[in-house]
Design a protein around this motif. Sequence first.
Motif, PDB file in Angstrom:
ATOM      1  N   LYS A   1      46.889  40.212  39.222  1.00  0.00           N
ATOM      2  CA  LYS A   1      47.299  40.452  40.606  1.00  0.00           C
ATOM      3  C   LYS A   1      46.300  39.864  41.606  1.00  0.00           C
ATOM      4  O   LYS A   1      46.354  40.177  42.800  1.00  0.00           O
ATOM      5  N   LEU A   2      45.418  39.018  41.133  1.00  0.00           N
ATOM      6  CA  LEU A   2      44.326  38.545  41.970  1.00  0.00           C
ATOM      7  C   LEU A   2      44.803  37.816  43.216  1.00  0.00           C
ATOM      8  O   LEU A   2      44.376  38.125  44.332  1.00  0.00           O
ATOM      9  N   SER A   3      45.692  36.843  43.046  1.00  0.00           N
ATOM     10  CA  SER A   3      46.089  36.017  44.186  1.00  0.00           C
ATOM     11  C   SER A   3      46.824  36.822  45.255  1.00  0.00           C
ATOM     12  O   SER A   3      46.754  36.501  46.445  1.00  0.00           O
TER      13      SER A   3
ATOM     14  N   TRP B   1      41.293  43.597  48.584  1.00  0.00           N
ATOM     15  CA  TRP B   1      40.040  44.024  47.950  1.00  0.00           C
ATOM     16  C   TRP B   1      38.844  43.650  48.823  1.00  0.00           C
ATOM     17  O   TRP B   1      37.916  44.439  48.980  1.00  0.00           O
ATOM     18  N   LYS B   2      38.875  42.450  49.373  1.00  0.00           N
ATOM     19  CA  LYS B   2      37.784  42.017  50.252  1.00  0.00           C
ATOM     20  C   LYS B   2      37.725  42.904  51.488  1.00  0.00           C
ATOM     21  O   LYS B   2      36.633  43.332  51.898  1.00  0.00           O
TER      22      LYS B   2
ATOM     23  N   PRO C   1      42.058  47.234  36.207  1.00  0.00           N
ATOM     24  CA  PRO C   1      42.000  48.171  37.340  1.00  0.00           C
ATOM     25  C   PRO C   1      43.079  47.953  38.386  1.00  0.00           C
ATOM     26  O   PRO C   1      43.457  48.896  39.090  1.00  0.00           O
ATOM     27  N   SER C   2      43.603  46.739  38.509  1.00  0.00           N
ATOM     28  CA  SER C   2      44.623  46.491  39.537  1.00  0.00           C
ATOM     29  C   SER C   2      45.951  47.152  39.216  1.00  0.00           C
ATOM     30  O   SER C   2      46.857  47.175  40.056  1.00  0.00           O
TER      31      SER C   2
ATOM     32  N   SER D   1      44.157  29.999  41.261  1.00  0.00           N
ATOM     33  CA  SER D   1      44.386  30.005  42.694  1.00  0.00           C
ATOM     34  C   SER D   1      43.733  31.220  43.338  1.00  0.00           C
ATOM     35  O   SER D   1      43.146  31.138  44.426  1.00  0.00           O
ATOM     36  N   GLY D   2      43.813  32.356  42.661  1.00  0.00           N
ATOM     37  CA  GLY D   2      43.154  33.566  43.151  1.00  0.00           C
ATOM     38  C   GLY D   2      41.643  33.415  43.183  1.00  0.00           C
ATOM     39  O   GLY D   2      40.976  33.903  44.111  1.00  0.00           O
TER      40      GLY D   2
END
Length: 323
Positions: free
Chosen positions: A99-101, A107-108, A69-70, A141-142
Motif C-alpha cells: 500500500k506504499l504508493s 504516513w509522512k 502494518p499497513s 513508484s512508492g
Amino acid sequence: MLTDNFGRRFYYLRLSITDVCNFRCDYCLPEGYQCDHDRDFLSFKEIQRIARAFASLGTEKIRITGGEPSLRKDLPEILAACKTTPGIKKLAITTNGYKLSSQIHDWKDAGLDALNVSIDSLDPRQFHAITGHNKLQEILSGVDQAVTLGLSQVKINTVLMREYNGSDIDTFLNFVKETPVTLRFIELMQTGDNQVFFNKQHVQGSRIKQQLVLDGWLPVIKEKSSGPAQEFYHPNYKGKIGLIMPYSKDFCASCNRLRISALGKLHLCLFADQGLSLREHIQNNDPAPLIAAISSLLNDKKASHFLHKKLTGATKNLSMLGG
C-alpha cells in the motif's frame, strides 16, 4: 536508560501491530498467512501506553512492524501517536510496500521519518514468484515518492537467497548507482518453519562485503539508534549498501533493540525462547507497573542468539515479529 547485564543500552523499540501479512514469501510464509491464535492485537490505547513507557526508559526510536502494518486501518493514527510521544526522536516503519504508493503521503503527514521496504528482487517475474504479487513497479513508484517527500532515510531490504538473487548482486548495485536509497542485503535466517529452505538457500554476506571493500566502498559511521547493519558508501553512487550478517562474529555485541509482538509480548531477542507477557500491565494509564516489568525482564536477556547452534527459539517465521 534500559541497560542489560552486558552493558548494552536499548534506544530502539521494534513494535509489531499485527502478524498478518498478505505476501507469501518463500522464506517466511510460503503457504500464506496461517492464523493459530485469536487476533487480539494491541489496541491503539495499548500501543500508546507501550510507547510512553519505553520512551520514559530512554527509547528514542520506534519502528512499526508486522506482519504487514499497513493492513491495520488505524496505522496513520498509530504513527502519529508514537511520533508525538515525548522522548521519541525517530519514527520508522517496515513494510512490504503493498500500500506504499497510495499511503506514503498519509504516513509522512503522521510524522514518519524513515521507511524500510522489503524488495527481494528487481526482476518483476522473480518478485512475483517470491511474493505471489505482481506489484514491483508500483512498489518502486512508492519508494520514489518517499524519496521525493524527503524522508530522512529510505531503505530497501533484500533477503539473500542463493537461487533467487544470490547471483544478481550487480543488478542491485546498478540500482543504487542512480537511486539515493540504502539497499541492505540481509542474510537468510533459519526459523522454526524454514530449515530445509535455509539449508538450500543461505548465502553469507561476508563475500559481498569483501567485494565492496575491494571496489572502493567505505564504511558509514553508525548512529547510536541504528540497527545492526554495516553500511557502506561510494563516491560514484547516489545510494548506499548495507549488510546484515547475523551469523558473523560479535553480531549481538552492539544490540540496541527490544521487540514487542502484536499480542503484547516482550521479546528480548528475535530468537528468544518465548515472548514475555506485558499485557496485564497496559490495561490502564498508570505506567509504573509496565516500566517495572520491562526493567525487570531485561535481566533475562542473553549475550547472544543461538543461531549458530540452529536454535531458533519461539520464532516460527519472521512475520511473527517483523524481523
